[in-house]
Motif scaffolding. Structure first.
Motif, PDB file in Angstrom:
ATOM      1  N   ALA A  45      -0.565   7.080 -12.249  1.00  0.00           N
ATOM      2  CA  ALA A  45       0.340   8.290 -11.746  1.00  0.00           C
ATOM      3  C   ALA A  45      -0.585   9.461 -11.694  1.00  0.00           C
ATOM      4  O   ALA A  45      -1.832   9.632 -12.282  1.00  0.00           O
ATOM      5  CB  ALA A  45       1.194   8.401 -13.105  1.00  0.00           C
ATOM      6  N   CYS A  46      -0.023  10.496 -11.210  1.00  0.00           N
ATOM      7  CA  CYS A  46      -0.791  11.841 -10.848  1.00  0.00           C
ATOM      8  C   CYS A  46      -1.082  12.419 -12.243  1.00  0.00           C
ATOM      9  O   CYS A  46      -0.253  12.709 -12.971  1.00  0.00           O
ATOM     10  CB  CYS A  46       0.181  12.734 -10.143  1.00  0.00           C
ATOM     11  N   CYS A  47      -2.562  12.953 -12.432  1.00  0.00           N
ATOM     12  CA  CYS A  47      -2.731  13.574 -13.635  1.00  0.00           C
ATOM     13  C   CYS A  47      -2.592  15.064 -13.469  1.00  0.00           C
ATOM     14  O   CYS A  47      -2.602  15.667 -14.509  1.00  0.00           O
ATOM     15  CB  CYS A  47      -4.163  13.192 -13.880  1.00  0.00           C
ATOM     16  N   GLY A  48      -2.396  15.491 -12.476  1.00  0.00           N
ATOM     17  CA  GLY A  48      -2.196  16.956 -12.349  1.00  0.00           C
ATOM     18  C   GLY A  48      -3.543  17.924 -12.292  1.00  0.00           C
ATOM     19  O   GLY A  48      -3.495  19.003 -12.113  1.00  0.00           O
ATOM     20  N   GLU A  49      -4.532  17.003 -12.044  1.00  0.00           N
ATOM     21  CA  GLU A  49      -5.763  17.777 -12.064  1.00  0.00           C
ATOM     22  C   GLU A  49      -6.388  18.090 -10.709  1.00  0.00           C
ATOM     23  O   GLU A  49      -7.590  18.775 -10.509  1.00  0.00           O
ATOM     24  CB  GLU A  49      -6.934  16.936 -12.762  1.00  0.00           C
ATOM     25  N   GLY A  50      -5.708  17.886  -9.624  1.00  0.00           N
ATOM     26  CA  GLY A  50      -5.929  18.407  -8.190  1.00  0.00           C
ATOM     27  C   GLY A  50      -7.028  17.152  -7.757  1.00  0.00           C
ATOM     28  O   GLY A  50      -7.978  17.684  -7.006  1.00  0.00           O
ATOM     29  N   CYS A  51      -6.936  16.271  -7.917  1.00  0.00           N
ATOM     30  CA  CYS A  51      -8.258  15.050  -7.641  1.00  0.00           C
ATOM     31  C   CYS A  51      -7.957  14.869  -6.090  1.00  0.00           C
ATOM     32  O   CYS A  51      -6.761  15.048  -5.629  1.00  0.00           O
ATOM     33  CB  CYS A  51      -7.637  13.983  -8.387  1.00  0.00           C
ATOM     34  N   CYS A  54      -5.383  12.481  -4.304  1.00  0.00           N
ATOM     35  CA  CYS A  54      -4.476  12.413  -5.346  1.00  0.00           C
ATOM     36  C   CYS A  54      -3.562  10.901  -5.529  1.00  0.00           C
ATOM     37  O   CYS A  54      -3.606  10.443  -4.382  1.00  0.00           O
ATOM     38  CB  CYS A  54      -3.251  13.287  -5.154  1.00  0.00           C
ATOM     39  N   THR A  55      -3.694  10.411  -6.395  1.00  0.00           N
ATOM     40  CA  THR A  55      -2.969   8.977  -6.594  1.00  0.00           C
ATOM     41  C   THR A  55      -1.399   9.030  -5.950  1.00  0.00           C
ATOM     42  O   THR A  55      -1.090   8.203  -5.382  1.00  0.00           O
ATOM     43  CB  THR A  55      -2.955   8.434  -8.092  1.00  0.00           C
ATOM     44  N   GLN A  56      -0.688  10.238  -6.023  1.00  0.00           N
ATOM     45  CA  GLN A  56       0.465  10.435  -5.343  1.00  0.00           C
ATOM     46  C   GLN A  56       0.337  10.447  -3.871  1.00  0.00           C
ATOM     47  O   GLN A  56       1.230   9.679  -3.210  1.00  0.00           O
ATOM     48  CB  GLN A  56       0.983  11.574  -5.620  1.00  0.00           C
ATOM     49  N   SER A  57      -0.770  10.795  -3.353  1.00  0.00           N
ATOM     50  CA  SER A  57      -0.745  10.772  -1.732  1.00  0.00           C
ATOM     51  C   SER A  57      -1.007   9.304  -1.527  1.00  0.00           C
ATOM     52  O   SER A  57      -0.608   8.801  -0.271  1.00  0.00           O
ATOM     53  CB  SER A  57      -2.372  11.533  -1.529  1.00  0.00           C
ATOM     54  N   LEU A  58      -2.012   8.495  -2.409  1.00  0.00           N
ATOM     55  CA  LEU A  58      -1.900   7.097  -1.965  1.00  0.00           C
ATOM     56  C   LEU A  58      -0.699   6.191  -2.147  1.00  0.00           C
ATOM     57  O   LEU A  58      -0.378   5.415  -1.389  1.00  0.00           O
ATOM     58  CB  LEU A  58      -3.058   6.510  -3.035  1.00  0.00           C
ATOM     59  N   ALA A  59       0.269   6.601  -3.101  1.00  0.00           N
ATOM     60  CA  ALA A  59       1.299   6.148  -3.428  1.00  0.00           C
ATOM     61  C   ALA A  59       2.291   6.294  -2.246  1.00  0.00           C
ATOM     62  O   ALA A  59       2.943   5.577  -1.655  1.00  0.00           O
ATOM     63  CB  ALA A  59       2.023   6.300  -4.723  1.00  0.00           C
TER      64      ALA A  59
END
Length: 76
Positions: A45-51, A54-59
């Motif tokens: 899940a996205c951690c909200g830290e601005g990585c 972002c894992t959300q982009s991968l998903a």
């Protein structure tokens, strides 16, 4: 969710197009393919830290890949 054969040419093409569609650099194709080999419940899940990425982009790219392949979206 039925897992996809990430070595299939159509899947590789769909992953590449999905990355472009969601604005994810093509260098992250392998990460998207890795997600496609597990169920969405196992995706980080996205951690909200601005990585980046972002894992959300991968998903988003993984889900777009499934859409391009004509597979129904998984139940999240």
């Amino acid at each position: 969710m039925d897992f996809v054969d990430v070595n299939d040419a159509a899947v590789k093409e769909a992953v590449e197009r999905a990355c472009v569609d969601v604005g994810l650099p093509l260098s992250f194709r392998s990460a998207v393919k890795q997600m496609l080999q597990s169920s969405p419940e196992e995706w980080p899940a996205c951690c909200g830290e601005g990585c980046f990425p972002c894992t959300q982009s991968l998903a988003d790219a993984a889900l777009r890949t499934l859409e391009l392949l004509g597979q129904p979206p998984p139940r999240l």
